[in-house]
Design an enzyme around this catalytic site. Structure first.
Site, PDB file in Angstrom:
ATOM      1  CB  SER A 137       1.054  -0.895  -5.165  1.00 25.62           C
ATOM      2  OG  SER A 137       1.498  -1.066  -4.129  1.00 25.62           O
TER       3      SER A 137
ATOM      4  CG  HIS B 152       0.368  -5.685  -2.773  1.00 27.46           C
ATOM      5  ND1 HIS B 152       1.724  -5.586  -3.185  1.00 27.46           N
ATOM      6  CD2 HIS B 152       0.123  -4.335  -2.530  1.00 27.46           C
ATOM      7  CE1 HIS B 152       2.383  -4.668  -3.117  1.00 27.46           C
ATOM      8  NE2 HIS B 152       1.334  -3.801  -2.868  1.00 27.46           N
TER       9      HIS B 152
ATOM     10  CG  HIS C  55       3.506  -2.255   2.138  1.00 31.73           C
ATOM     11  ND1 HIS C  55       2.591  -3.181   1.477  1.00 31.73           N
ATOM     12  CD2 HIS C  55       4.033  -1.752   0.726  1.00 31.73           C
ATOM     13  CE1 HIS C  55       2.534  -3.144   0.100  1.00 31.73           C
ATOM     14  NE2 HIS C  55       3.248  -2.250  -0.249  1.00 31.73           N
TER      15      HIS C  55
ATOM     16  CE1 TYR D   3       0.203  -0.800   4.531  1.00 32.11           C
ATOM     17  CE2 TYR D   3       1.975   0.365   3.683  1.00 32.11           C
ATOM     18  CZ  TYR D   3       0.690  -0.323   3.338  1.00 32.11           C
ATOM     19  OH  TYR D   3       0.551  -0.595   2.060  1.00 32.11           O
ATOM     20  CD  GLU D   4       0.382  -5.351   4.311  1.00 29.79           C
ATOM     21  OE1 GLU D   4      -0.166  -6.410   4.247  1.00 29.79           O
ATOM     22  OE2 GLU D   4       1.438  -5.205   3.420  1.00 29.79           O
TER      23      GLU D   4
ATOM     24  CB  ALA E 248       3.436   1.889  -7.218  1.00 33.22           C
TER      25      ALA E 248
ATOM     26  CG  MET F 233       4.715   3.857   2.059  1.00 31.83           C
ATOM     27  SD  MET F 233       2.687   3.961   2.306  1.00 31.83           S
ATOM     28  CE  MET F 233       2.418   5.556   2.121  1.00 31.83           C
ATOM     29  CB  SER F 234       7.612  -1.632  -0.716  1.00 31.35           C
ATOM     30  OG  SER F 234       7.648  -1.151  -1.905  1.00 31.35           O
TER      31      SER F 234
ATOM     32  CG  ASN G  72       1.912  10.006  -6.381  1.00 35.11           C
ATOM     33  OD1 ASN G  72       1.764   8.723  -6.306  1.00 35.11           O
ATOM     34  ND2 ASN G  72       2.637  10.499  -5.550  1.00 35.11           N
TER      35      ASN G  72
ATOM     36  CG  HIS H  42      -3.922   2.153  -2.120  1.00 33.45           C
ATOM     37  ND1 HIS H  42      -2.483   1.812  -2.203  1.00 33.45           N
ATOM     38  CD2 HIS H  42      -4.686   0.611  -2.222  1.00 33.45           C
ATOM     39  CE1 HIS H  42      -2.437   0.536  -2.465  1.00 33.45           C
ATOM     40  NE2 HIS H  42      -3.594  -0.234  -2.455  1.00 33.45           N
TER      41      HIS H  42
END
Length: 274
Positions: A27, A58, A80, A82-83, A111, A209-210, A233, A245
């Site tokens: 990301s 992406h 990811h 969640y997609e 990220a 998340m990846s 962060n 995001h």
């Protein structure tokens, strides 16, 4: 078969090209791809079985070219968990296509949020291990023995020799490079403060998340790999701001220059072989 078709299309678009290294950009880190020399770009959508990202930041394109004198395959963007959809199956196609093309080393970037206050936004972290909290494994289901065994070790999944090259590149370029354990969280919501406290107790230094699914598939088929997190962060509950995001993308773009410098230093070390 999707992998064979993808390999054929890539060969037709760039005849005779033999990439030694594959680089997957996470990301907000896509600007690194702009440095690739003599690029040939192919959309994931043009490659049968490839996962097409649906998230901002992406691009979903494969780029063939040279960087720091090394023939390179760049995967600009990822999907990811969640997609939804059949992303796990398509992720296997992507990683195995990389393997089939003869790539010797895979470098993953992402990220991530930091669970360590001393490793704040703008930091680069070399991943030395991971914790899978996604709730799935991309290799669930029947095993294809042509790619790897049913049961396999994850010890040294993050290749020690490649990690050593990144450490030396960091010293040579004057970039501070922390190291840590990455925890993969399913998303798409950010973690709760209570979850972050629990993850810290599990030994996590980073959360994202990846990455873990790609590592599992790459390890299964025998690809040597290294992974880097760009810290965008502090994790939820550790800072004052509300996570978003947009922040991930904007911070990722700021870190991309340091990431590019580190990757160039790493690639320089590969000019004469792994």
């Amino acid at each position: 078969m999707s992998i064979e078709d993808a390999v054929r299309i890539i060969g037709e678009r760039r005849p005779g090209f033999m990439p030694r290294v594959a680089l997957l950009l996470g990301s907000g880190l896509g600007q690194v791809a702009e440095r690739i020399e003599d690029p040939t770009r192919i959309s994931y959508a043009d490659l049968p079985g490839f996962p097409v990202p649906t998230v901002a930041g992406h691009a979903g394109s494969l780029i063939l070219g040279r960087l720091a004198g090394v023939d390179l395959l760049c995967l600009n963007g990822r999907v990811h968990a969640y997609e939804g959809g059949d992303g796990a199956a398509r992720l296997k196609v992507l990683v195995r296509t990389v393997k089939q093309l003869g790539v010797e080393a895979l470098v993953l970037t992402n990220a991530a949020g930091s669970l360590r206050t001393e490793v704040g936004p703008g930091s680069l972290v070399l991943i030395r291990d991971h914790i899978n909290m996604l709730g799935f494994n991309p290799l669930q289901g029947p095993n294809d023995e042509a790619w790897g065994p049913r049961f396999f070790s994850m010890r040294d999944a993050y290749d020690p020799a490649l990690a050593a090259r990144f450490r030396r590149a960091a010293v040579a370029t004057g970039i501070a490079l922390a190291e840590g354990v990455y925890l993969a969280y399913p998303g798409p919501n950010f973690e709760t403060p209570a979850e972050i406290r629990a993850f810290r107790g599990l030994g996590a230094d980073l959360v994202g998340m990846s990455t873990v699914p790609e590592v599992v598939v790459a390890r299964h088929c025998g690809l040597a790999l290294a992974a880097l997190s760009a810290v965008t962060n502090l994790a939820e509950g550790m800072g004052d701001g509300m996570l978003s995001h947009h922040e991930t993308l904007s911070q990722g773009a700021r870190i991309a220059q340091s990431l590019e410098t580190l990757i160039l230093g790493f690639l320089e070390s590969l000019k004469h072989g792994l």
